[in-house]
Motif scaffolding. Structure first.
Motif, mmCIF file in Angstrom:
data_model
loop_
_atom_site.group_PDB
_atom_site.id
_atom_site.type_symbol
_atom_site.label_atom_id
_atom_site.label_comp_id
_atom_site.label_asym_id
_atom_site.label_seq_id
_atom_site.Cartn_x
_atom_site.Cartn_y
_atom_site.Cartn_z
ATOM 1 N N ARG A 65 -15.526 4.066 -3.903
ATOM 2 C CA ARG A 65 -14.410 4.588 -4.345
ATOM 3 C C ARG A 65 -14.987 5.381 -5.641
ATOM 4 O O ARG A 65 -15.545 4.946 -6.278
ATOM 5 C CB ARG A 65 -13.393 3.117 -4.997
ATOM 6 C CG ARG A 65 -12.301 3.669 -5.546
ATOM 7 C CD ARG A 65 -11.270 2.548 -6.041
ATOM 8 N NE ARG A 65 -12.094 1.462 -6.256
ATOM 9 C CZ ARG A 65 -11.318 0.474 -6.732
ATOM 10 N NH1 ARG A 65 -10.067 0.631 -7.393
ATOM 11 N NH2 ARG A 65 -12.012 -0.588 -7.031
ATOM 12 N N PRO A 67 -7.326 4.614 2.745
ATOM 13 C CA PRO A 67 -7.827 3.349 2.494
ATOM 14 C C PRO A 67 -7.989 2.549 1.205
ATOM 15 O O PRO A 67 -7.719 1.427 1.164
ATOM 16 C CB PRO A 67 -9.295 3.483 2.929
ATOM 17 C CG PRO A 67 -9.314 4.901 3.886
ATOM 18 C CD PRO A 67 -8.176 5.714 3.421
ATOM 19 N N GLU A 68 -7.941 3.490 0.239
ATOM 20 C CA GLU A 68 -7.874 2.918 -1.092
ATOM 21 C C GLU A 68 -6.764 2.247 -1.633
ATOM 22 O O GLU A 68 -6.458 1.354 -2.308
ATOM 23 C CB GLU A 68 -8.331 4.110 -2.196
ATOM 24 C CG GLU A 68 -7.611 5.397 -2.222
ATOM 25 C CD GLU A 68 -8.326 6.380 -1.465
ATOM 26 O OE1 GLU A 68 -8.319 7.586 -1.731
ATOM 27 O OE2 GLU A 68 -9.187 5.994 -0.370
ATOM 28 N N GLU A 111 -6.749 -0.873 -0.245
ATOM 29 C CA GLU A 111 -7.402 -1.957 -1.134
ATOM 30 C C GLU A 111 -6.767 -2.323 -2.683
ATOM 31 O O GLU A 111 -6.901 -3.322 -2.866
ATOM 32 C CB GLU A 111 -8.754 -1.040 -1.572
ATOM 33 C CG GLU A 111 -9.752 -1.844 -2.258
ATOM 34 C CD GLU A 111 -11.095 -1.038 -2.887
ATOM 35 O OE1 GLU A 111 -11.782 -1.432 -3.645
ATOM 36 O OE2 GLU A 111 -11.134 0.153 -2.407
ATOM 37 N N GLU A 165 -8.969 -10.961 -1.096
ATOM 38 C CA GLU A 165 -10.150 -10.477 -0.851
ATOM 39 C C GLU A 165 -10.094 -9.608 0.288
ATOM 40 O O GLU A 165 -10.089 -10.041 1.282
ATOM 41 C CB GLU A 165 -11.267 -11.904 -1.159
ATOM 42 C CG GLU A 165 -12.595 -11.214 -1.160
ATOM 43 C CD GLU A 165 -13.599 -12.476 -0.771
ATOM 44 O OE1 GLU A 165 -14.846 -12.012 -0.876
ATOM 45 O OE2 GLU A 165 -13.079 -13.556 -0.684
ATOM 46 N N PRO A 166 -10.711 -8.372 -0.175
ATOM 47 C CA PRO A 166 -10.900 -7.061 1.197
ATOM 48 C C PRO A 166 -12.171 -7.711 1.610
ATOM 49 O O PRO A 166 -13.320 -8.188 1.257
ATOM 50 C CB PRO A 166 -11.081 -6.147 0.398
ATOM 51 C CG PRO A 166 -11.373 -6.318 -0.936
ATOM 52 C CD PRO A 166 -10.907 -7.845 -1.641
ATOM 53 N N ILE A 194 -15.427 -3.305 1.817
ATOM 54 C CA ILE A 194 -14.938 -2.540 0.523
ATOM 55 C C ILE A 194 -15.504 -1.046 0.867
ATOM 56 O O ILE A 194 -16.692 -0.798 0.657
ATOM 57 C CB ILE A 194 -15.608 -3.224 -0.608
ATOM 58 C CG1 ILE A 194 -15.221 -4.745 -0.862
ATOM 59 C CG2 ILE A 194 -15.343 -2.445 -1.950
ATOM 60 C CD1 ILE A 194 -15.806 -5.461 -1.899
ATOM 61 N N MET A 240 -4.315 -5.038 -1.526
ATOM 62 C CA MET A 240 -5.037 -6.329 -1.456
ATOM 63 C C MET A 240 -5.572 -6.725 -2.886
ATOM 64 O O MET A 240 -5.314 -8.016 -3.141
ATOM 65 C CB MET A 240 -6.292 -6.138 -0.438
ATOM 66 C CG MET A 240 -5.930 -5.789 0.770
ATOM 67 S SD MET A 240 -7.221 -5.433 1.905
ATOM 68 C CE MET A 240 -7.864 -7.379 2.189
ATOM 69 N N GLU A 241 -5.612 -5.883 -3.622
ATOM 70 C CA GLU A 241 -6.165 -6.357 -5.186
ATOM 71 C C GLU A 241 -4.996 -7.068 -5.864
ATOM 72 O O GLU A 241 -4.926 -7.821 -6.598
ATOM 73 C CB GLU A 241 -6.940 -5.161 -5.721
ATOM 74 C CG GLU A 241 -8.264 -5.221 -5.403
ATOM 75 C CD GLU A 241 -9.043 -3.964 -6.277
ATOM 76 O OE1 GLU A 241 -8.418 -3.490 -7.095
ATOM 77 O OE2 GLU A 241 -10.284 -3.678 -6.096
ATOM 78 N N ALA A 288 0.917 -1.021 0.220
ATOM 79 C CA ALA A 288 -0.098 -0.035 0.009
ATOM 80 C C ALA A 288 1.011 1.393 0.125
ATOM 81 O O ALA A 288 0.460 2.177 -0.552
ATOM 82 C CB ALA A 288 -0.940 -0.047 1.345
#
Length: 484
Positions: free
Chosen positions: A84, A64-65, A68, A77-78, A81, A71-72, A50
């Motif tokens: 966005r 936070p994105e 995310e 798998e988050p 979610i 993780m992608e 991140a």
């Protein structure tokens, strides 16, 4: 073979709680520690990925994105979610009255009002709802300003935080248990337990006899060399934790340092950097001991503790000062800085500034040798003594009714030889030259007063400057009478 010790910060209790909330078999012993280490590793991996997205976005704040996206990218798998892109708060303008023709506005981000009644009725997010043990529950935080004693509210002990132990743990760490034989582990535990009894002891009690035996073992036993590194670490950690503990506990630890330094079969030199800071802490820390101070006669006073620690510091400087050229100058610099520092308000709320730091600095400087006393305390023609006398008059109240410990530490001249009669000294001259507090303390030490006057006259007449080769002979006459 015992399971490996995990040194992470992620608690294994969290893994156990999650496992208990899921329909799976109980975890075997050591499994929770291994899973906690794996969870911590994966959290580090996600945060590291991140951070790359944060850097690529030319930002210094992790959003936070970014997590995310990480993780992608890692094909994870988050659980939750977030929307966005995240909604940005809309600034609102508040007009400010102004006499000018141009309106002035103050912009702010409004806080959304949340109706808990409707918010709690909403379903939980999918990731939270599918996990076990997460649910809403209502309970009273406080009733008329008082927290009710229910499991959801912390107890007074928990709100106060963890209590600091009086001394360091007497049990060895796992690394030491893996390297030391069983006999030395048992010796370390028995030794450290006996050195600091759990409660005050009298000379005839069993714990006191055990303490005396432990000190004798520490002073003479060769086997201490096998656990020397652990004993030194235990002593330094214990002193750092109990500077405000009962003075008897601090005295026991100082006795342990003295016994350790007296053992001629030990090579203590590599551990001086661990023993000097605790000794200086005892000498200069204010306040030293509990508050309010204990009135028990069996407990040593803070002055006695500083005197004993100064004595040990002088032994260390005498033994290792020639091997390490920077040891004595660094000690003198630290103590002189403390001695000439301005008074500070009492941390305990007393009306007068604390004097313990100056008492300890004077005692420690006096044990570092006559030349140190001459340069750091005496000053030029006794000007340093005059300043200390003025400082003592500020720090102490009603000096005539109780002993002025700072002046007591300032008595620099050795006691009168038995073959010399007491000279006649005008104490008014002492008061004019050095201060009234020192003159009162020298009322029954006329020989000491005459020596102070003699040294000052010789220095003013240039005798000390002209006879530089005789400095050591004259300097040997200056010493501390700690029992004055």
């Amino acid at each position: 073979m015992p399971p490996p010790q995990m040194m992470g910060i992620y608690p294994a209790d969290s893994v156990v709680e999650v496992a208990q909330s899921l329909p799976i078999d109980p975890l075997a012993q050591g499994t929770a520690e291994l899973l906690a280490g794996d969870v911590e590793y994966r959290i580090h991996l996600i945060l590291q990925e991140a951070k790359k997205f944060m850097t690529h976005g030319k930002r210094r704040t992790l959003l936070p994105e970014d997590v995310e996206f990480a993780m992608e990218a890692l094909n994870v798998e988050p659980v939750l979610i977030p929307p966005r892109p995240l909604p940005l708060p809309q600034f609102q303008a508040i007009p400010i009255p102004s006499s000018s023709s141009h309106p002035q506005n103050l912009y702010h981000a409004p806080d959304d009002e949340i109706d808990f009644a409707s918010y709690l009725k909403q379903p939980l997010p999918a990731g939270v709802a599918s996990s076990g043990g997460v649910k809403w529950k209502a309970h009273w935080l406080a009733v008329e300003g008082v927290q009710p004693a229910i499991p959801e509210n912390p107890t007074p002990v928990q709100r106060a935080g963890p209590s600091r132990p009086p001394v360091a743990s007497t049990s060895l760490r796992p690394q030491a248990r893996a390297h030391l034989p069983q006999e030395l582990q048992l010796y370390f535990t028995r030794l450290t337990t006996a050195l600091v009894p759990p409660s005050p002891t009298s000379p005839e009690t069993e714990p006191e006899r055990h303490r005396v035996a432990a000190l004798a073992s520490l002073r003479t036993d060769v086997a201490v060399a096998g656990i020397l590194v652990y004993v030194v670490k235990w002593i330094s950690e214990s002193i750092g934790k109990c500077l405000m503990a009962p003075t008897g506990t601090i005295g026991h630890l100082v006795d342990a340092v003295d016994a350790l330094m007296s053992n001629e079969s030990l090579f203590v030199e590599p551990y001086m950097h661990q023993l000097l800071p605790p000794l200086l802490s005892i000498i200069l820390t204010v306040p030293l001991g509990p508050h309010p101070p204990s009135s028990s006669s069996s407990q040593p006073s803070p002055y006695d503790l500083r005197l004993q620690a100064s004595n040990i510091l002088g032994k260390i400087a005498e033994k290792y000062g020639k091997s390490y050229a920077g040891l004595l100058p660094r000690l003198v610099s630290t103590l002189t800085k403390a001695l000439y520092s301005p008074p500070f308000p009492s941390p305990l709320g007393a009306s007068n500034p604390p004097a313990g730091r100056y008492e300890g600095a004077l005692l420690a400087l006096s044990y570092l040798g006559s030349q140190t006393v001459r340069s750091a305390v005496w000053g030029k023609a006794g000007d340093g003594i005059r300043r200390i006398d003025d400082l003592a008059g500020t720090l102490y109240t009603d000096a005539g009714k109780k002993k002025n410990l700072m002046i007591r530490a300032l008595i620099l001249i050795r006691s009168k030889p038995s073959d010399q009669p007491a000279p006649q000294v005008n104490l008014d001259e002492i008061a004019d030259l050095f201060g009234p507090n020192l003159a009162n303390a020298l009322n029954k030490k006329l020989w000491t007063a005459s020596e102070l006057l003699r040294l000052r006259r010789e220095e003013l007449q240039g005798g000390l400057a002209d006879s530089e080769g005789d400095g050591e002979a004259e300097g040997d006459e200056m010493d501390v009478d700690a029992r004055a």
